[in-house]
Design a protein around this motif. Structure first.
Motif, PDB file in Angstrom:
ATOM      1  N   PRO A 171      78.291  74.934  35.699  1.00  0.00           N
ATOM      2  CA  PRO A 171      77.045  75.643  35.997  1.00  0.00           C
ATOM      3  C   PRO A 171      76.777  76.809  35.051  1.00  0.00           C
ATOM      4  N   ASP A 172      77.759  77.145  34.199  1.00  0.00           N
ATOM      5  CA  ASP A 172      77.609  78.291  33.307  1.00  0.00           C
ATOM      6  C   ASP A 172      77.433  77.925  31.840  1.00  0.00           C
ATOM      7  N   LEU A 173      78.194  76.929  31.347  1.00  0.00           N
ATOM      8  CA  LEU A 173      78.127  76.599  29.928  1.00  0.00           C
ATOM      9  C   LEU A 173      78.554  75.151  29.713  1.00  0.00           C
ATOM     10  N   VAL A 174      77.673  74.382  29.079  1.00  0.00           N
ATOM     11  CA  VAL A 174      77.972  73.008  28.681  1.00  0.00           C
ATOM     12  C   VAL A 174      77.809  72.921  27.168  1.00  0.00           C
ATOM     13  N   LEU A 175      78.882  72.555  26.488  1.00  0.00           N
ATOM     14  CA  LEU A 175      78.837  72.369  25.044  1.00  0.00           C
ATOM     15  C   LEU A 175      78.589  70.895  24.749  1.00  0.00           C
ATOM     16  N   ALA A 176      77.442  70.605  24.163  1.00  0.00           N
ATOM     17  CA  ALA A 176      77.073  69.230  23.818  1.00  0.00           C
ATOM     18  C   ALA A 176      77.274  69.035  22.322  1.00  0.00           C
ATOM     19  N   PHE A 177      78.173  68.118  21.956  1.00  0.00           N
ATOM     20  CA  PHE A 177      78.502  67.924  20.549  1.00  0.00           C
ATOM     21  C   PHE A 177      77.545  66.919  19.907  1.00  0.00           C
ATOM     22  N   THR A 178      76.264  67.221  20.022  1.00  0.00           N
ATOM     23  CA  THR A 178      75.192  66.416  19.467  1.00  0.00           C
ATOM     24  C   THR A 178      73.974  67.311  19.350  1.00  0.00           C
ATOM     25  N   THR A 179      72.815  66.746  19.025  1.00  0.00           N
ATOM     26  CA  THR A 179      71.557  67.494  19.028  1.00  0.00           C
ATOM     27  C   THR A 179      70.453  66.592  19.548  1.00  0.00           C
ATOM     28  N   THR A 180      69.322  67.187  19.848  1.00  0.00           N
ATOM     29  CA  THR A 180      68.194  66.400  20.357  1.00  0.00           C
ATOM     30  C   THR A 180      67.561  65.545  19.270  1.00  0.00           C
ATOM     31  N   ALA A 181      67.933  65.755  18.009  1.00  0.00           N
ATOM     32  CA  ALA A 181      67.473  64.839  16.965  1.00  0.00           C
ATOM     33  C   ALA A 181      68.019  63.437  17.202  1.00  0.00           C
ATOM     34  N   GLU A 364      70.559  66.894   9.030  1.00  0.00           N
ATOM     35  CA  GLU A 364      70.129  68.280   8.891  1.00  0.00           C
ATOM     36  C   GLU A 364      70.158  68.990  10.238  1.00  0.00           C
ATOM     37  N   SER A 365      69.810  68.279  11.298  1.00  0.00           N
ATOM     38  CA  SER A 365      69.885  68.855  12.639  1.00  0.00           C
ATOM     39  C   SER A 365      71.325  69.176  13.008  1.00  0.00           C
ATOM     40  N   PHE A 366      72.236  68.254  12.712  1.00  0.00           N
ATOM     41  CA  PHE A 366      73.652  68.478  12.993  1.00  0.00           C
ATOM     42  C   PHE A 366      74.158  69.713  12.245  1.00  0.00           C
ATOM     43  N   ARG A 367      73.821  69.799  10.973  1.00  0.00           N
ATOM     44  CA  ARG A 367      74.306  70.925  10.174  1.00  0.00           C
ATOM     45  C   ARG A 367      73.758  72.247  10.691  1.00  0.00           C
ATOM     46  N   ALA A 368      72.485  72.251  11.051  1.00  0.00           N
ATOM     47  CA  ALA A 368      71.870  73.491  11.530  1.00  0.00           C
ATOM     48  C   ALA A 368      72.457  73.938  12.864  1.00  0.00           C
ATOM     49  N   ALA A 369      72.976  72.987  13.667  1.00  0.00           N
ATOM     50  CA  ALA A 369      73.493  73.327  15.001  1.00  0.00           C
ATOM     51  C   ALA A 369      74.783  74.136  14.929  1.00  0.00           C
ATOM     52  N   GLY A 370      75.543  74.001  13.869  1.00  0.00           N
ATOM     53  CA  GLY A 370      76.697  74.875  13.678  1.00  0.00           C
ATOM     54  C   GLY A 370      78.054  74.292  13.968  1.00  0.00           C
ATOM     55  N   GLY A 371      78.136  73.186  14.710  1.00  0.00           N
ATOM     56  CA  GLY A 371      79.413  72.517  14.941  1.00  0.00           C
ATOM     57  C   GLY A 371      80.446  73.373  15.658  1.00  0.00           C
ATOM     58  N   ALA A 372      81.682  73.290  15.196  1.00  0.00           N
ATOM     59  CA  ALA A 372      82.809  73.953  15.864  1.00  0.00           C
ATOM     60  C   ALA A 372      82.632  75.467  15.895  1.00  0.00           C
ATOM     61  N   ASP A 373      82.115  76.047  14.824  1.00  0.00           N
ATOM     62  CA  ASP A 373      81.941  77.501  14.797  1.00  0.00           C
ATOM     63  C   ASP A 373      80.918  77.950  15.833  1.00  0.00           C
ATOM     64  N   ALA A 374      79.839  77.183  15.993  1.00  0.00           N
ATOM     65  CA  ALA A 374      78.839  77.530  17.004  1.00  0.00           C
ATOM     66  C   ALA A 374      79.425  77.396  18.406  1.00  0.00           C
ATOM     67  N   ALA A 375      80.192  76.336  18.643  1.00  0.00           N
ATOM     68  CA  ALA A 375      80.824  76.160  19.952  1.00  0.00           C
ATOM     69  C   ALA A 375      81.763  77.316  20.253  1.00  0.00           C
ATOM     70  N   ALA A 376      82.546  77.721  19.257  1.00  0.00           N
ATOM     71  CA  ALA A 376      83.474  78.842  19.446  1.00  0.00           C
ATOM     72  C   ALA A 376      82.717  80.129  19.755  1.00  0.00           C
ATOM     73  N   ALA A 377      81.595  80.346  19.099  1.00  0.00           N
ATOM     74  CA  ALA A 377      80.811  81.552  19.359  1.00  0.00           C
ATOM     75  C   ALA A 377      80.274  81.570  20.783  1.00  0.00           C
ATOM     76  N   HIS A 378      79.820  80.415  21.263  1.00  0.00           N
ATOM     77  CA  HIS A 378      79.336  80.347  22.652  1.00  0.00           C
ATOM     78  C   HIS A 378      80.469  80.614  23.640  1.00  0.00           C
ATOM     79  N   LEU A 379      81.636  80.059  23.381  1.00  0.00           N
ATOM     80  CA  LEU A 379      82.781  80.290  24.262  1.00  0.00           C
ATOM     81  C   LEU A 379      83.223  81.747  24.220  1.00  0.00           C
ATOM     82  N   GLU A 380      83.206  82.324  23.052  1.00  0.00           N
ATOM     83  CA  GLU A 380      83.575  83.730  22.905  1.00  0.00           C
ATOM     84  C   GLU A 380      82.635  84.626  23.713  1.00  0.00           C
ATOM     85  N   GLU A 381      81.344  84.338  23.617  1.00  0.00           N
ATOM     86  CA  GLU A 381      80.359  85.124  24.376  1.00  0.00           C
ATOM     87  C   GLU A 381      80.542  84.918  25.875  1.00  0.00           C
ATOM     88  N   PHE A 382      80.804  83.675  26.262  1.00  0.00           N
ATOM     89  CA  PHE A 382      81.009  83.367  27.680  1.00  0.00           C
ATOM     90  C   PHE A 382      82.229  84.112  28.225  1.00  0.00           C
TER      91      PHE A 382
END
Length: 394
Positions: A171-181, A364-382
């Motif tokens: 209910p707080d954070l779901v990391l989806a390893f894809t994009t809406t593209a 290009e959508s995948f690259r812009a989403a940030g991958g592992a670094d973006a996921a880590a940033a979301h977890l860090e903030e959480f």
């Protein structure tokens, strides 16, 4: 510094994205531990990984002939539910020992989410397949109801019976390893963060005859993954035949773990090998033929390579539909496709530039989403918010 406990099932495709995110968290100065099968996690995460052992049912092998609803029933009744029950004691021991600030629970390691909610530990969801962000069961209400009954039974024994949300989605954070593209506009919960593929760096240690690749021909990578060896003989044989009929313009590298194709003296159209260096090959591939496994699809599209997809079961038909809707490939029928159907699909994705253009849009959508670094940033903030007492429902 925060402490993150990754709870993963015994499935390579689900562990690999977590390995990439865990590495990113470690680089940021956080501490990471694992709850899962030590041999598998140790192999993928490295010998220095802190792994808290979880049990698994003695036999999780699925009969290879299962398809459709029968395969779905096996997945839930004979795999996911027994796996959750077996893993739960180990997950609880890991929480007691490691004292994580956040549990990162894979969607198919249900013991992670349920144990975390019972012990009041904040948890995030690792959603490694784009199929979970579709309405695949919308036309099967009885199947959907049956799954929710199974989840309710698990929650009654492993989790907090007072909770009502689907444990596959924190209910707080779901990391989806894809994009809406790739997924298209979908009914993802608002706490979802689309981060794109998180690919763990892995060295290509297998010898490969790079000198045999002809730069004047299209290189096509053909792979059915490691879990479909018993099923793939006929399909791989037909793929090889389709490529040989196009030998002037096409050369295939075929992952053949069962070694069913044999050696054809003087044949330079097909290179069949037990293991192939997939990441390196994708850098020069013109197309990929595969079963629609999420990792292979994600890696291919991250390189802008269009696909011919022959889904077999589980989430693969959903992923195949997403690929065709995005325009990045063609779907064929695994059980019926012969050399003519496979060849026609290859001709299309190699000859029509719209498929490669669509694959590059997803890239290009995948690259812009940030991958592992973006996921880590979301977890860090959480984790920071949980330590301040701000997130509400975990």
């Amino acid at each position: 510094m925060s402490r993150f406990l990754f709870v993963v099932p015994p499935l390579v495709g689900h562990v690999n994205p977590a390995v990439a995110v865990a590495a990113a968290l470690t680089r940021r100065g956080h501490r990471v531990a694992w709850a899962g099968l030590p041999a598998l996690v140790g192999e993928l995460a490295g010998p220095g990984a802190e792994v808290h052992a979880c049990a698994a049912p003695a036999d999780l092998r699925r009969p290879p002939e299962l398809r459709g609803v029968a395969a779905l029933r096996f997945l839930w009744q004979d795999f996911l539910v027994p796996l959750a029950t077996a893993m739960a004691p180990g997950v609880e021991r890991a929480v007691d020992t490691f004292r994580p600030d956040v549990v990162v629970a894979d969607q198919q390691a249900l013991a992670g989410a349920l144990t975390a909610e019972r012990l009041r530990v904040p948890h995030a969801t690792s959603a490694t397949t784009s199929a979970e962000f579709s309405a695949a069961l919308a036309g099967m209400p009885k199947v959907e109801e049956w799954i929710h009954e199974l989840l309710g039974g698990l929650r009654a024994t492993l989790g907090d019976p007072a909770r009502t949300h689907d444990p596959r989605f924190s209910p707080d954070l779901v990391l989806a390893f894809t994009t809406t593209a790739l997924t298209g506009e979908c009914a993802a919960p608002p706490q979802t963060r689309f981060v794109g593929p998180a690919l763990a760096g892995r060295p290509d240690t297998d010898a490969f005859p790079w000198e045999r690749l002809d730069p004047g021909r299209h290189t096509v990578l053909i792979s059915l993954g490691t879990a479909n060896t018993e099923l793939g003989n006929r399909f791989l044989t037909e793929c090889a035949a389709a490529v040989r009929e196009r030998a002037r313009d096409v050369q295939a590298v075929i992952a053949d773990p069962g070694e069913v194709l044999g050696d054809f003296p003087g044949d330079d159209a097909v290179l069949a090998m037990k293991r192939v260096p997939q990441p390196a090959l994708l850098q020069r591939a013109s197309a990929v033929v595969c079963h629609g496994g999420h990792n292979t699809v994600a890696e291919s599209l991250l390189h802008g390579v269009p696909l011919v997809v022959a889904p077999i079961r589980d989430d693969q038909p959903v992923i195949a539909a997403q690929i065709t809707t995005a325009g990045a490939g063609i779907r064929i029928r695994f059980g019926r496709a012969d050399r003519r159907a496979i060849g026609a699909a290859l001709d299309a994705v190699l000859g029509d530039p719209r498929y490669r253009a669509a694959a590059r849009r997803v890239r290009e959508s995948f690259r812009a989403a940030g991958g592992a670094d973006a996921a880590a940033a979301h977890l860090e903030e959480f984790a920071a918010l949980t330590q301040q007492g701000e997130p509400g429902t975990s």
